[in-house]
Structures are given as structure tokens and as C-alpha cells.
Write a protein that holds these residues in place. Structure first.
Motif, PDB file in Angstrom:
ATOM      1  N   GLY A 178      11.988   6.653   0.054  1.00  0.00           N
ATOM      2  CA  GLY A 178      11.470   7.954  -0.304  1.00  0.00           C
ATOM      3  C   GLY A 178      10.443   8.362   0.849  1.00  0.00           C
ATOM      4  N   GLY A 179      10.801   8.268   2.088  1.00  0.00           N
ATOM      5  CA  GLY A 179       9.792   8.367   3.383  1.00  0.00           C
ATOM      6  C   GLY A 179       9.489   7.103   4.022  1.00  0.00           C
ATOM      7  N   PHE A 180       8.241   7.027   4.773  1.00  0.00           N
ATOM      8  CA  PHE A 180       8.128   5.823   5.423  1.00  0.00           C
ATOM      9  C   PHE A 180       7.652   4.843   4.454  1.00  0.00           C
ATOM     10  CE2 PHE A 180       5.785   2.980   8.263  1.00  0.00           C
ATOM     11  CZ  PHE A 180       6.554   3.091   9.320  1.00  0.00           C
ATOM     12  N   GLY A 181       7.077   5.176   3.249  1.00  0.00           N
ATOM     13  CA  GLY A 181       6.946   4.173   2.464  1.00  0.00           C
ATOM     14  C   GLY A 181       5.252   3.572   2.537  1.00  0.00           C
ATOM     15  N   TYR A 182       5.037   2.658   1.592  1.00  0.00           N
ATOM     16  CA  TYR A 182       3.719   2.166   1.408  1.00  0.00           C
ATOM     17  C   TYR A 182       3.768   0.463   1.941  1.00  0.00           C
ATOM     18  CZ  TYR A 182       2.523   6.226  -0.997  1.00  0.00           C
ATOM     19  OH  TYR A 182       2.240   7.603  -1.104  1.00  0.00           O
ATOM     20  N   ALA A 183       2.788   0.158   2.811  1.00  0.00           N
ATOM     21  CA  ALA A 183       2.802  -1.065   3.316  1.00  0.00           C
ATOM     22  C   ALA A 183       2.394  -2.203   2.216  1.00  0.00           C
ATOM     23  CB  ALA A 183       1.990  -1.127   4.533  1.00  0.00           C
ATOM     24  N   VAL A 184       3.431  -3.118   2.147  1.00  0.00           N
ATOM     25  CA  VAL A 184       3.108  -4.483   1.412  1.00  0.00           C
ATOM     26  C   VAL A 184       2.315  -5.267   2.174  1.00  0.00           C
ATOM     27  CG1 VAL A 184       3.993  -6.258   0.014  1.00  0.00           C
ATOM     28  CG2 VAL A 184       4.786  -4.029  -0.438  1.00  0.00           C
ATOM     29  N   PHE A 185       1.468  -6.064   1.827  1.00  0.00           N
ATOM     30  CA  PHE A 185       0.826  -7.083   2.635  1.00  0.00           C
ATOM     31  C   PHE A 185       0.635  -8.376   2.004  1.00  0.00           C
ATOM     32  CE2 PHE A 185      -2.841  -4.500   1.399  1.00  0.00           C
ATOM     33  CZ  PHE A 185      -3.740  -5.305   1.379  1.00  0.00           C
ATOM     34  N   GLY A 186       0.667  -8.292   0.638  1.00  0.00           N
ATOM     35  CA  GLY A 186       0.373  -9.498  -0.120  1.00  0.00           C
ATOM     36  C   GLY A 186       0.896  -9.587  -1.488  1.00  0.00           C
TER      37      GLY A 186
END
Length: 201
Positions: A145-153
Motif C-alpha cells: 500500500g505504498g512504500f510501507g513501514y519498516a520492521v526492525f525487530g
């Protein structure tokens, strides 16, 4: 024969899904471990500094500067996510460091228990706020849905505490919605001395 074949396919799918999840978890657990102590109980989170080096470095800088101590989970939406890291009790916003580059294209997914950087509608606007996914939220992933949200853990201990937080009563507070009626406080955030588990050597 048809029944056996159907059962085999089912167990094969379960095995493949479990294997994929273990690959993600082992990769995540090879990195730093952060403990968030809350007034609902402790959470232990494994950070993936290999796939999300910028987000991990940013988060650890806030943790090691005791930035999160005393802040709240200010946004709680059942069956979606819990968000914190930007407000004191009373919904007083805190000053943060500069925004970081969005690493949502790192291949990590917004699955249940994953930790991701919160941001505004601007792609590279994340600072200190983060959220924990209460379920698989594929629409937040890169390219969906776009660039997205960064998962980091990933939460490796205390997911039951996250679920408990998700059940608190919420309401409107000034212009903010989904705010817990009673504060959910991060009493202390710190980097653990030893990881709970290490990935493949």
C-alpha cells in the motif's frame, strides 16, 4: 488415498510456514535484545541489525539515552497494533532526534509481534515512535500500500503482555484518538547484556 494426500499437503504447508518463521526469528535473534519494562509487565524484543541497521541504531540510541523511560503507549487499536515512544503521560509530546531513512524495503514483514517504526504520511519521517503488530498486517508491508513501514525487530518474550495492553479501555484525548484511559507506561527501556538466543554461527 485422497484423504492421506490432503493431510500430507496440510502438514507440508504447516512445516514450510514454520520453517520460514524460524528463519526470520533466528535472523532477528542474532541481533541486540532490548527489554521494555512496563506497568503491565516486561517485553523482550530482538532487533534485526542485519536487515534494518538504520532503524536498529536509531532505536538503540534512544534506548541507551533513557529516552523511552517514563513515556507511554499512547495509541492502542485492538486487532491492529499498539504504538508508543513519543509522548509522556498527559499526551505531552517529547522532542526527538532527526528523522531516519525508511527501511521498509528490507524484506521483513509486519507480522504478529513484529516491531516497526511509526511515521507520518512522509516516507522518511520516522523518529522515536514505534509500534508492535497485534496480527499480520500485510497492508503495511513495502510495495503493498505504498512504500510501507519498516520492521526492525520481533517480540520474543511478553507477547501476552502486548495482548493485555491491547485490551485496555481507550478514548479521545483532545485531538488524539485511541488513547488509553489509564496510562500504559514504559517504566524502563534498556539493552540486555546477553541475547536470549543466537542465530546460526
Amino acid at each position: 488415498m485422497g484423504m492421506i494426500s490432503a493431510q500430507f499437503r496440510f502438514f507440508l504447508r504447516v512445516f514450510l510456514f514454520t520453517a520460514m518463521l524460524l528463519v526470520f526469528v533466528n535472523s532477528a535473534l542474532a541481533g541486540p535484545i532490548v527489554v521494555l519494562e512496563t506497568n503491565y509487565g516486561p517485553l523482550k524484543i530482538a532487533l534485526n541489525d542485519e536487515k534494518a541497521p538504520i532503524s536498529t541504531k536509531n532505536f538503540l540510541a534512544y534506548v541507551n539515552n533513557h529516552f523511552y523511560d517514563g513515556l507511554i503507549f499512547h495509541r492502542v487499536i485492538p486487532n491492529f497494533m499498539v504504538q508508543g515512544g513519543g509522548f509522556k503521560p498527559g499526551m505531552t509530546q517529547v522532542k526527538t532526534s532527526k528523522p531516519i531513512v525508511n527501511e521498509a524495503d528490507n524484506g521483513l514483514k509486519n507480522i504478529r509481534g513484529s516491531l516497526a517504526m511509526a511515521r507520518t504520511s512522509q516516507q522518511d519521517s520516522a523518529t522515536s515512535q514505534f509500534f508492535i503488530n497485534l496480527k499480520d498486517n500485510a497492508f503495511l508491508d513495502h510495495g503493498v500500500g505504498g512504500f510501507g513501514y519498516a520492521v526492525f525487530g520481533q517480540v520474543v518474550e511478553g507477547l501476552d503482555i502486548v495482548d493485555k495492553i491491547a485490551r485496555v479501555k481507550t478514548g479521545q484525548f483532545r485531538q488524539f484518538s485511541d488513547v488509553p484511559v489509564e496510562d500504559v507506561i514504559i517504566t524502563k527501556a534498556y539493552e540486555a547484556d546477553q541475547p536470549v538466543m543466537k542465530g546460526r554461527e
